[in-house]
Design an enzyme around this catalytic site. Structure first.
Site, PDB file in Angstrom:
ATOM      1  CG  ASP A 193     -60.552 -32.643  37.430  1.00 61.44           C
ATOM      2  OD1 ASP A 193     -61.295 -33.142  36.562  1.00 61.44           O
ATOM      3  OD2 ASP A 193     -59.314 -32.802  37.436  1.00 61.44           O
ATOM      4  CB  THR A 204     -50.861 -24.929  36.508  1.00 54.92           C
ATOM      5  OG1 THR A 204     -51.108 -25.761  35.377  1.00 54.92           O
ATOM      6  CG2 THR A 204     -50.392 -23.561  36.041  1.00 54.92           C
ATOM      7  NE  ARG A 239     -59.407 -31.603  29.650  1.00 51.17           N
ATOM      8  CZ  ARG A 239     -58.825 -32.030  30.781  1.00 51.17           C
ATOM      9  NH1 ARG A 239     -58.627 -33.315  30.965  1.00 51.17           N
ATOM     10  NH2 ARG A 239     -58.435 -31.195  31.708  1.00 51.17           N
ATOM     11  CG  HIS A 298     -57.364 -36.017  39.689  1.00 46.36           C
ATOM     12  ND1 HIS A 298     -56.607 -36.985  39.072  1.00 46.36           N
ATOM     13  CD2 HIS A 298     -56.575 -35.507  40.674  1.00 46.36           C
ATOM     14  CE1 HIS A 298     -55.419 -37.061  39.650  1.00 46.36           C
ATOM     15  NE2 HIS A 298     -55.371 -36.186  40.621  1.00 46.36           N
TER      16      HIS A 298
END
Length: 379
Positions: A134, A112, A299, A178
């Protein structure tokens, strides 16, 4: 009414996004400004999918997980349109001006912020808020969603202790993150794990097996091993570094493309990897080994108290920056307070765990093994 401001959420969802949207809306409303929400990330402003976010819309969203604006990972310059992938930056700029926006607030993680920088360079007033479970976004001590995900991972490890001890098992727990180990190491320390595997410290398989066998010989009948989804062994690490060097020196276009494809396969997430590790550990230790993949549970759900507080602070900080006429910056959380920093300092910067980080030092002090061939000190 005063200024009109746009807001969107992009990338993966995280607990606390709605709390941040609410904070932005409340601050702007108190200053006689309107807030327009764009749905589905950058798609929303590219295709003009918008909704007015007023007091009624934002009531009762503080404790709700996910995002009321929905999200997507599509980038402004690479967006699916039918069967094609197009650069929709021009459409975003056009819709920005059509709604007479004073600024566009983008809430998201690494991808983003790269997109936000592109829109800044396209001439738009952009303000961002850091969000990622993350916790790998540079410039901010913590990001919205990280604390909730850390709680979920730790609670899972707590729960697995009972079945691991009952069956004398090794339990491998795959944790998101990640290519960084923030979630994995944090949950390992908080959950009382015995061995932890993170991307920043490539592991030696024999060392991992030896650490688990040593526990067994000492009469400890089970072991919990949190494994980051980006964790790699030493041999894979060497292959990656060799490929990176070959790519940098290669001048043949076809060969370079082939090398990049090989590198991509090595560094991409592979769900089969942890099951292969479990099989090998069971053979080496003669201890029953099982795998638990937490996945998207990390999440989801209600944001923690800390994530709500963080979202309230960052949302307010971003809204105040817009009211002051500032743009091209991110609301960063540092030492308990918020400040605005240039997007350029964040976009493309991954915050990794350093070997001298307090969490790494603490894990070593507690006797948690990182599976290294040699027990380093971080120097």
């Amino acid at each position: 009414m005063g200024k009109c401001v746009g807001i969107l959420t992009a990338g993966g969802d995280s607990p606390g996004l709605n709390a941040a949207i609410r904070a932005v809306g409340r601050v702007l409303a108190r200053n006689n400004c309107r807030l327009i929400g764009f749905k589905d990330g950058f798609e929303g402003i590219a295709f003009d999918r918008c909704t007015e976010l007023d007091e009624t819309t934002l009531s009762n969203v503080l404790t709700v997980g996910g995002t009321i604006l929905r999200t997507s990972r599509h980038k402004p310059h690479k967006m699916p349109v039918g069967k094609k992938v197009m650069d929709m930056t021009g459409a975003i700029v056009e819709n920005y001006h059509r709604h007479q926006l004073s600024a566009l607030i983008c809430i998201g993680g690494g991808g983003t912020h790269k997109s936000a920088l592109l829109l800044k360079k396209a001439g738009l007033n952009i303000v961002t808020i850091p969000k990622t479970i993350d916790n790998d976004l540079g410039g901010s001590d913590s990001c919205i969603g990280f604390d909730t995900a850390l709680n979920v991972a730790t609670e899972a490890i707590d729960s697995l202790h009972s079945t691991a001890s009952s069956h004398k098992r090794i339990m491998l727990v795959e944790v998101m993150g990640h290519k960084t180990g923030w979630l994995t190491l944090g949950s390992a320390i908080a959950g009382g794990a015995d061995v932890v595997l993170i991307p920043e410290i490539p592991y030696n398989f024999k060392s991992v097996a030896d650490a688990l066998k040593s526990r067994s010989r000492a009469g400890k009948l089970f072991s919990i091993v949190p494994v980051a989804e980006g964790a790699i062994d030493e041999d894979t690490f060497v292959r990656i570094k060799k490929l990176e060097q070959e790519i940098s020196l290669c001048s043949d276009k076809a060969k370079k493309s082939s090398l990049k494809e090989e590198l991509s396969k090595l560094t991409a997430y592979n769900p089969a990897r942890i099951f292969d590790l479990a099989r090998r550990l069971e053979e080496a230790t003669q201890l029953e080994t099982r795998v638990t993949i937490l996945g998207y549970l990390q999440r989801s759900g209600t944001p923690s108290c800390f994530d709500r507080l963080l979202a309230a602070q960052l949302g307010s900080c971003a809204a105040q920056a817009v009211l002051r006429g500032e743009s091209g910056c991110m609301a960063a959380y540092e030492n308990g307070s918020c400040r605005m920093i240039p997007i350029e300092e964040v976009a493309g910067v991954r915050k990794e765990l350093s070997l001298d980080h307090p969490w790494v030092k603490n894990a070593r002090e507690l006797g948690i093994s990182f599976g290294e061939a040699v027990n380093t000190t971080g120097k």
